[in-house]
Every structure is written in structure tokens, then in C-alpha cells.
Motif scaffolding. Structure first.
Motif, PDB file in Angstrom:
ATOM      1  N   PRO A  88      46.530  16.704  59.704  1.00 24.10           N
ATOM      2  CA  PRO A  88      45.893  16.660  61.032  1.00 24.10           C
ATOM      3  C   PRO A  88      44.478  17.238  60.976  1.00 24.10           C
ATOM      4  CG  PRO A  88      48.134  17.522  61.177  1.00 24.10           C
ATOM      5  CD  PRO A  88      47.780  17.484  59.717  1.00 24.10           C
ATOM      6  N   LEU A  89      43.596  16.657  61.743  1.00 22.10           N
ATOM      7  CA  LEU A  89      42.231  17.172  61.804  1.00 22.10           C
ATOM      8  C   LEU A  89      42.225  18.464  62.622  1.00 22.10           C
ATOM      9  CD1 LEU A  89      41.945  14.068  61.125  1.00 22.10           C
ATOM     10  CD2 LEU A  89      39.655  14.234  62.126  1.00 22.10           C
ATOM     11  N   ARG A  90      41.334  19.373  62.259  1.00 23.42           N
ATOM     12  CA  ARG A  90      41.297  20.681  62.909  1.00 23.42           C
ATOM     13  C   ARG A  90      40.819  20.573  64.367  1.00 23.42           C
ATOM     14  NH1 ARG A  90      36.033  23.271  59.708  1.00 23.42           N
ATOM     15  NH2 ARG A  90      34.915  21.284  59.500  1.00 23.42           N
ATOM     16  N   PRO A  91      40.957  21.638  65.158  1.00 25.68           N
ATOM     17  CA  PRO A  91      40.500  21.633  66.543  1.00 25.68           C
ATOM     18  C   PRO A  91      39.012  21.312  66.645  1.00 25.68           C
ATOM     19  CG  PRO A  91      41.945  23.503  66.163  1.00 25.68           C
ATOM     20  CD  PRO A  91      41.677  22.883  64.820  1.00 25.68           C
ATOM     21  N   TRP A  92      38.657  20.617  67.720  1.00 21.96           N
ATOM     22  CA  TRP A  92      37.277  20.140  67.853  1.00 21.96           C
ATOM     23  C   TRP A  92      36.278  21.294  67.887  1.00 21.96           C
ATOM     24  CZ3 TRP A  92      33.908  21.435  71.731  1.00 21.96           C
ATOM     25  CH2 TRP A  92      34.437  21.955  72.917  1.00 21.96           C
ATOM     26  N   ARG A  93      36.683  22.434  68.451  1.00 23.18           N
ATOM     27  CA  ARG A  93      35.730  23.548  68.567  1.00 23.18           C
ATOM     28  C   ARG A  93      35.417  24.130  67.195  1.00 23.18           C
ATOM     29  NH1 ARG A  93      32.169  26.403  69.388  1.00 23.18           N
ATOM     30  NH2 ARG A  93      31.614  27.607  71.238  1.00 23.18           N
ATOM     31  N   ASP A  94      36.431  24.213  66.330  1.00 24.45           N
ATOM     32  CA  ASP A  94      36.196  24.698  64.963  1.00 24.45           C
ATOM     33  C   ASP A  94      35.302  23.735  64.195  1.00 24.45           C
ATOM     34  OD1 ASP A  94      37.906  26.763  65.617  1.00 24.45           O
ATOM     35  OD2 ASP A  94      39.624  25.941  64.537  1.00 24.45           O
ATOM     36  N   ALA A  95      35.543  22.446  64.397  1.00 28.44           N
ATOM     37  CA  ALA A  95      34.739  21.441  63.704  1.00 28.44           C
ATOM     38  C   ALA A  95      33.287  21.495  64.169  1.00 28.44           C
ATOM     39  CB  ALA A  95      35.314  20.050  63.955  1.00 28.44           C
ATOM     40  N   LEU A  96      33.088  21.696  65.461  1.00 25.14           N
ATOM     41  CA  LEU A  96      31.719  21.788  65.987  1.00 25.14           C
ATOM     42  C   LEU A  96      30.981  22.961  65.359  1.00 25.14           C
ATOM     43  CD1 LEU A  96      29.546  20.833  68.042  1.00 25.14           C
ATOM     44  CD2 LEU A  96      30.535  22.496  69.639  1.00 25.14           C
ATOM     45  N   HIS A  97      31.658  24.095  65.226  1.00 26.53           N
ATOM     46  CA  HIS A  97      31.035  25.262  64.598  1.00 26.53           C
ATOM     47  C   HIS A  97      30.535  24.916  63.205  1.00 26.53           C
ATOM     48  CE1 HIS A  97      30.407  29.512  63.614  1.00 26.53           C
ATOM     49  NE2 HIS A  97      31.037  29.278  62.469  1.00 26.53           N
ATOM     50  N   ALA A  98      31.371  24.232  62.423  1.00 26.85           N
ATOM     51  CA  ALA A  98      30.975  23.857  61.075  1.00 26.85           C
ATOM     52  C   ALA A  98      29.832  22.832  61.082  1.00 26.85           C
ATOM     53  CB  ALA A  98      32.185  23.283  60.316  1.00 26.85           C
ATOM     54  N   ALA A  99      29.899  21.892  62.017  1.00 21.34           N
ATOM     55  CA  ALA A  99      28.871  20.853  62.073  1.00 21.34           C
ATOM     56  C   ALA A  99      27.503  21.427  62.397  1.00 21.34           C
ATOM     57  CB  ALA A  99      29.260  19.795  63.102  1.00 21.34           C
ATOM     58  N   VAL A 100      27.466  22.355  63.369  1.00 20.96           N
ATOM     59  CA  VAL A 100      26.180  22.954  63.746  1.00 20.96           C
ATOM     60  C   VAL A 100      25.633  23.803  62.614  1.00 20.96           C
ATOM     61  CG1 VAL A 100      25.030  24.511  65.361  1.00 20.96           C
ATOM     62  CG2 VAL A 100      26.679  22.838  66.208  1.00 20.96           C
ATOM     63  N   ARG A 101      26.510  24.466  61.885  1.00 23.78           N
ATOM     64  CA  ARG A 101      26.055  25.268  60.736  1.00 23.78           C
ATOM     65  C   ARG A 101      25.413  24.348  59.692  1.00 23.78           C
ATOM     66  NH1 ARG A 101      27.271  28.166  63.988  1.00 23.78           N
ATOM     67  NH2 ARG A 101      25.055  27.994  64.220  1.00 23.78           N
ATOM     68  N   GLU A 102      25.976  23.135  59.520  1.00 24.77           N
ATOM     69  CA  GLU A 102      25.404  22.185  58.574  1.00 24.77           C
ATOM     70  C   GLU A 102      24.073  21.634  59.074  1.00 24.77           C
ATOM     71  OE1 GLU A 102      27.778  18.958  57.209  1.00 24.77           O
ATOM     72  OE2 GLU A 102      29.489  20.208  56.659  1.00 24.77           O
ATOM     73  N   ALA A 103      23.963  21.492  60.395  1.00 26.62           N
ATOM     74  CA  ALA A 103      22.809  20.797  60.978  1.00 26.62           C
ATOM     75  C   ALA A 103      21.567  21.689  61.056  1.00 26.62           C
ATOM     76  CB  ALA A 103      23.153  20.277  62.367  1.00 26.62           C
ATOM     77  N   VAL A 104      21.764  22.984  61.241  1.00 24.03           N
ATOM     78  CA  VAL A 104      20.599  23.856  61.462  1.00 24.03           C
ATOM     79  C   VAL A 104      20.201  24.579  60.175  1.00 24.03           C
ATOM     80  CG1 VAL A 104      21.165  24.188  63.872  1.00 24.03           C
ATOM     81  CG2 VAL A 104      22.091  25.763  62.170  1.00 24.03           C
TER      82      VAL A 104
END
Length: 262
Positions: free
Chosen positions: A246-262
Motif C-alpha cells: 500500500p502507498l503511504r499516507p498522502w501527508r507523509d508523501a507530501l513531506h518527502a516530495a517538498v523536501r525533494e523539490a526545494v
């Protein structure tokens, strides 16, 4: 090891697929529209190698990405929540009645049916609200607007499943490596649900900004040519029942995505 061909490789999901495959040692190559016209059967057949898995991220129909011999190659076709009417209040299961309300949704549903008509063993994977945090998607737009504006108005009456393209790429690669999954349709999104307003506030929080600068509004205040579904949360039950991660919770994924983006 299974070889993977990614069509639509220059897009946000295709790009993540190739990077994730390289990082995990999975042999994969990608083609964009400049290298392959997926509407040309001959060109597609030249690209598809025997025993490979095709992950189609290019367009609403992948019929030409599936060779006529089912034993020659497997196909994973990415579809969308827009195939549903968007008027429900519980997560859509894979066998829920479809009823697209837009031309986009109708063509995506036609693509699903065409894929299965040409290759019954194909996997159609529906996803929703995909973002990377880079470019012009919703998350990257909110990051930009946080820098440019004092306040931002975002609709709070559309609810869906925000999905990080990196997590979706990992999920598709897992599916590509499994030959024992026979489900014709699957849903793959980060778990949980959020409105666009919820997502925007979360982006501001991840950027270290005051989420109160994001203000709620209704869809009626932002009329667009294609109506957006009011509810498009997809259930991940069939994905889990197939033994897939299962894919992780959307809020956890967003945290990782923003860390990658900035």
C-alpha cells in the motif's frame, strides 16, 4: 530480470519511473513522443522487446503499446479517477460503476476498454491528483504562490487522493516485477483523502509558512470548462488484496516530495 519500457517518459510520472528504476537496478528505458508515436503500431512493435513490461504513461489509449501476442509482453496502462462521476461519498472500488462527466474522463475510459479489448491480461492502474512538486503541478504552484502572494484562495469542496509521482512510480515498478497479479483493474494512490484546500494548507506548512494564508472558496467561484469531480477518492483495497505494498499516507508523501523539490 524483467525489462521495462516506459512510454511518455518525458512527463512527470515517466521521469520518476526511470529514476526509480535506475536507483533500484531495474533495467528500464524510456521514450517520449519525439522518439515514439504510440499511434503507429509498427513503430511500437519495433520498440517492444519480447518478455518486457510496457508501462504506458503517454496517453489515454495504449492499444498500440500492447503486441497482439499476450505471451510476448505485458502492459501496465495508467488511467484516472475521472472515469467516475465524482458524486459519491465513499472511496471508489475498482468495480464501481463508471460514469465520466468530462471529455477527458470519457476518453480515458475508452482507453481502458481498448487496452483490455486488445490485451485482456493488461493491468489498468487508476490514480489521482498526481504531483511532483516541480514544474507546473498543483503542489509546485502552491509553493510558488506562497512566495508571491499574501493569501491564496483554494477550493474546499473537491475531495480526492493526492498522490506523489515518486510513490506511484515505485508502486508501478513493484507491479511490473510481479507476474502473479491477475487483477485487470487496480487503484494506486497515496492513502487518505484531502480537499485541494487541505492540500494547499499542507504545502504552506511544509514550506514553513502560515497555513492561514490559504483561504477556502467554492468551485462555483472558479468556473472551468471541464467540471472537476466533487469526490474522487480511490480505494486501495484491490491493490492490497493483490499482495502489493500500500502507498503511504498522502501527508507523509507530501513531506518527502517538498523536501525533494526545494
Amino acid at each position: 530480470m524483467t525489462k521495462i519500457l516506459v512510454t511518455g517518459a518525458r512527463g512527470q510520472l515517466g521521469g520518476h519511473l526511470l529514476r526509480r528504476a535506475e536507483a533500484t537496478g531495474i533495467p528500464a528505458r524510456g521514450v517520449g513522443s519525439a522518439e515514439l508515436d504510440i499511434t503507429d503500431p509498427g513503430a511500437v512493435n519495433e520498440q517492444v522487446e519480447p518478455g518486457s513490461v510496457v508501462i504506458n504513461c503517454a496517453a489515454y489509449t495504449a492499444v498500440d503499446a500492447a503486441e497482439s501476442d499476450e505471451d510476448t509482453a505485458r502492459l501496465i496502462h495508467v488511467s484516472t479517477d475521472y472515469v467516475f462521476a465524482g458524486q459519491g461519498d465513499t472511496p471508489y472500488e475498482v468495480d464501481a460503476p463508471t460514469g465520466p462527466a468530462t471529455a477527458y474522463g470519457r476518453t480515458k475510459l475508452a482507453g481502458e476498454r481498448a487496452v483490455h479489448a486488445a490485451l485482456p491480461s493488461a493491468h489498468v492502474v487508476r490514480t489521482a491528483w498526481v504531483y511532483t512538486g516541480v514544474g507546473s503541478d498543483f503542489v509546485s504552484t502552491m509553493l510558488r504562490l506562497e512566495r508571491e502572494r499574501d493569501t491564496v484562495d483554494v477550493v474546499d469542496d473537491q475531495v480526492g487522493s493526492p498522490t506523489f509521482a515518486g510513490d506511484l512510480a515505485d508502486a508501478l515498478l513493484e507491479l511490473a516485477g510481479r507476474s502473479d497479479v491477475d487483477a485487470p483493474v487496480l487503484h494506486a494512490t497515496n492513502s487518505g483523502r484531502a480537499s485541494w484546500f487541505d492540500l494547499a494548507r499542507a504545502v504552506f506548512e511544509e514550506a514553513g509558512a502560515d497555513p492561514e494564508r490559504v483561504r477556502p472558496c467554492t468551485s462555483a467561484q472558479f468556473v472551468r470548462p471541464a467540471p472537476r469531480p466533487a469526490f474522487s477518492v480511490l480505494s486501495g483495497r484491490a491493490w492490497a488484496d493483490a499482495g502489493l505494498t500500500p502507498l503511504r499516507p498522502w501527508r507523509d508523501a507530501l513531506h518527502a516530495a517538498v523536501r525533494e523539490a526545494v
